[in-house]
Design a protein around this motif. Sequence first.
Motif, PDB file in Angstrom:
ATOM      1  N   GLU A  30       0.675  -1.115   0.070  1.00  0.00           N
ATOM      2  CA  GLU A  30      -0.095   0.019  -0.182  1.00  0.00           C
ATOM      3  C   GLU A  30       1.027   1.293  -0.132  1.00  0.00           C
ATOM      4  O   GLU A  30       0.642   2.123  -0.762  1.00  0.00           O
ATOM      5  N   THR A  31       1.860   1.242   0.802  1.00  0.00           N
ATOM      6  CA  THR A  31       2.896   2.401   0.973  1.00  0.00           C
ATOM      7  C   THR A  31       3.367   2.662  -0.281  1.00  0.00           C
ATOM      8  O   THR A  31       3.545   3.690  -0.859  1.00  0.00           O
ATOM      9  N   GLY A  32       4.097   1.542  -0.988  1.00  0.00           N
ATOM     10  CA  GLY A  32       4.551   1.716  -2.353  1.00  0.00           C
ATOM     11  C   GLY A  32       4.013   2.309  -3.355  1.00  0.00           C
ATOM     12  O   GLY A  32       4.005   2.905  -4.213  1.00  0.00           O
ATOM     13  N   ARG A  33       2.366   1.704  -3.512  1.00  0.00           N
ATOM     14  CA  ARG A  33       1.319   2.151  -4.385  1.00  0.00           C
ATOM     15  C   ARG A  33       1.364   3.711  -4.197  1.00  0.00           C
ATOM     16  O   ARG A  33       1.237   4.478  -5.241  1.00  0.00           O
ATOM     17  N   ASP A  34       1.230   3.957  -2.991  1.00  0.00           N
ATOM     18  CA  ASP A  34       0.970   5.512  -2.716  1.00  0.00           C
ATOM     19  C   ASP A  34       1.937   6.318  -3.113  1.00  0.00           C
ATOM     20  O   ASP A  34       1.535   7.485  -3.663  1.00  0.00           O
ATOM     21  N   ILE A  35       3.226   5.974  -3.099  1.00  0.00           N
ATOM     22  CA  ILE A  35       4.413   6.947  -3.284  1.00  0.00           C
ATOM     23  C   ILE A  35       4.319   6.889  -4.933  1.00  0.00           C
ATOM     24  O   ILE A  35       4.626   7.781  -5.428  1.00  0.00           O
ATOM     25  N   LEU A  36       4.276   5.431  -5.393  1.00  0.00           N
ATOM     26  CA  LEU A  36       4.235   5.834  -7.006  1.00  0.00           C
ATOM     27  C   LEU A  36       2.915   6.615  -7.637  1.00  0.00           C
ATOM     28  O   LEU A  36       3.361   7.448  -8.485  1.00  0.00           O
ATOM     29  N   GLN A  37       1.964   6.432  -6.915  1.00  0.00           N
ATOM     30  CA  GLN A  37       0.794   7.147  -7.476  1.00  0.00           C
ATOM     31  C   GLN A  37       1.019   8.792  -7.167  1.00  0.00           C
ATOM     32  O   GLN A  37       0.664   9.595  -8.278  1.00  0.00           O
ATOM     33  N   ASN A  38       1.816   9.337  -6.478  1.00  0.00           N
ATOM     34  CA  ASN A  38       1.798  10.478  -6.210  1.00  0.00           C
ATOM     35  C   ASN A  38       3.175  10.918  -7.025  1.00  0.00           C
ATOM     36  O   ASN A  38       2.946  12.054  -7.610  1.00  0.00           O
ATOM     37  N   LEU A  39       4.048  10.178  -7.377  1.00  0.00           N
ATOM     38  CA  LEU A  39       5.331  10.496  -8.220  1.00  0.00           C
ATOM     39  C   LEU A  39       4.305  10.702  -9.646  1.00  0.00           C
ATOM     40  O   LEU A  39       4.821  11.627 -10.629  1.00  0.00           O
ATOM     41  N   ILE A  40       3.690   9.927 -10.032  1.00  0.00           N
ATOM     42  CA  ILE A  40       2.979   9.961 -11.359  1.00  0.00           C
ATOM     43  C   ILE A  40       2.307  11.005 -11.327  1.00  0.00           C
ATOM     44  O   ILE A  40       1.961  12.008 -12.479  1.00  0.00           O
ATOM     45  N   LYS A  41       1.552  11.672 -10.155  1.00  0.00           N
ATOM     46  CA  LYS A  41       0.811  13.034 -10.298  1.00  0.00           C
ATOM     47  C   LYS A  41       1.810  14.118 -10.481  1.00  0.00           C
ATOM     48  O   LYS A  41       1.390  15.228 -10.463  1.00  0.00           O
ATOM     49  N   GLY A  42       2.998  14.160 -10.347  1.00  0.00           N
ATOM     50  CA  GLY A  42       3.845  14.924 -10.392  1.00  0.00           C
ATOM     51  C   GLY A  42       4.555  15.618  -9.057  1.00  0.00           C
ATOM     52  O   GLY A  42       5.045  16.631  -8.991  1.00  0.00           O
ATOM     53  N   GLU A  43       4.297  14.907  -8.066  1.00  0.00           N
ATOM     54  CA  GLU A  43       4.761  15.242  -6.830  1.00  0.00           C
ATOM     55  C   GLU A  43       6.239  15.003  -6.302  1.00  0.00           C
ATOM     56  O   GLU A  43       6.402  13.749  -6.976  1.00  0.00           O
ATOM     57  N   PRO A  45       9.279  13.964  -3.612  1.00  0.00           N
ATOM     58  CA  PRO A  45       9.680  13.291  -2.425  1.00  0.00           C
ATOM     59  C   PRO A  45       8.942  13.931  -1.014  1.00  0.00           C
ATOM     60  O   PRO A  45       8.391  13.455  -0.092  1.00  0.00           O
ATOM     61  N   GLN A  46       9.340  15.362  -0.824  1.00  0.00           N
ATOM     62  CA  GLN A  46       9.029  16.100   0.194  1.00  0.00           C
ATOM     63  C   GLN A  46       7.380  16.088   0.298  1.00  0.00           C
ATOM     64  O   GLN A  46       6.675  16.046   1.454  1.00  0.00           O
ATOM     65  N   GLU A  47       6.650  16.444  -0.869  1.00  0.00           N
ATOM     66  CA  GLU A  47       5.280  16.287  -0.737  1.00  0.00           C
ATOM     67  C   GLU A  47       4.714  15.074  -0.352  1.00  0.00           C
ATOM     68  O   GLU A  47       3.599  15.023   0.378  1.00  0.00           O
ATOM     69  N   ILE A  48       5.212  14.056  -1.016  1.00  0.00           N
ATOM     70  CA  ILE A  48       5.153  12.723  -0.725  1.00  0.00           C
ATOM     71  C   ILE A  48       4.907  12.252   0.685  1.00  0.00           C
ATOM     72  O   ILE A  48       4.260  11.807   1.464  1.00  0.00           O
ATOM     73  N   ALA A  49       6.028  12.625   1.253  1.00  0.00           N
ATOM     74  CA  ALA A  49       6.359  12.371   2.682  1.00  0.00           C
ATOM     75  C   ALA A  49       5.535  13.047   3.697  1.00  0.00           C
ATOM     76  O   ALA A  49       4.933  12.506   4.750  1.00  0.00           O
ATOM     77  N   VAL A  50       4.795  14.455   3.294  1.00  0.00           N
ATOM     78  CA  VAL A  50       3.876  15.061   4.081  1.00  0.00           C
ATOM     79  C   VAL A  50       2.658  14.161   4.126  1.00  0.00           C
ATOM     80  O   VAL A  50       1.985  14.114   5.233  1.00  0.00           O
TER      81      VAL A  50
END
Length: 92
Positions: A30-43, A45-50
């Motif tokens: 789930e965490t890996g999916r969330d990280i990749l989804q947010n990268l795909i959205k253009g975010e 690492p800092q934005e993802i971490a928040v």
Amino acid sequence: MNRKRYESLALSENGFLFDTETGFTYTLNETGRDILQNLIKGEGPQEIAVKLAEIYDVPEETALNDSTLFINYLKTINLVPHEEDNGTAKHE
């Protein structure tokens, strides 16, 4: 940002990832999916971490360290572009 690489990734809600360029498949938690989804959205690492810190109730520093490690791993297996370095990705 090199969006073309992301266009070849098919990510399902349950974490199944298919790379249409290579034909390789991956299963993300789930965490890996969330990280990749947010990268795909253009975010970055800092934005993802928040977001992760809020979702999983962990310190933001921990979320940043963990997400950065995962992003670096995704880079080593060429699933994400290398422009994502240090949270300096440019949004288009």
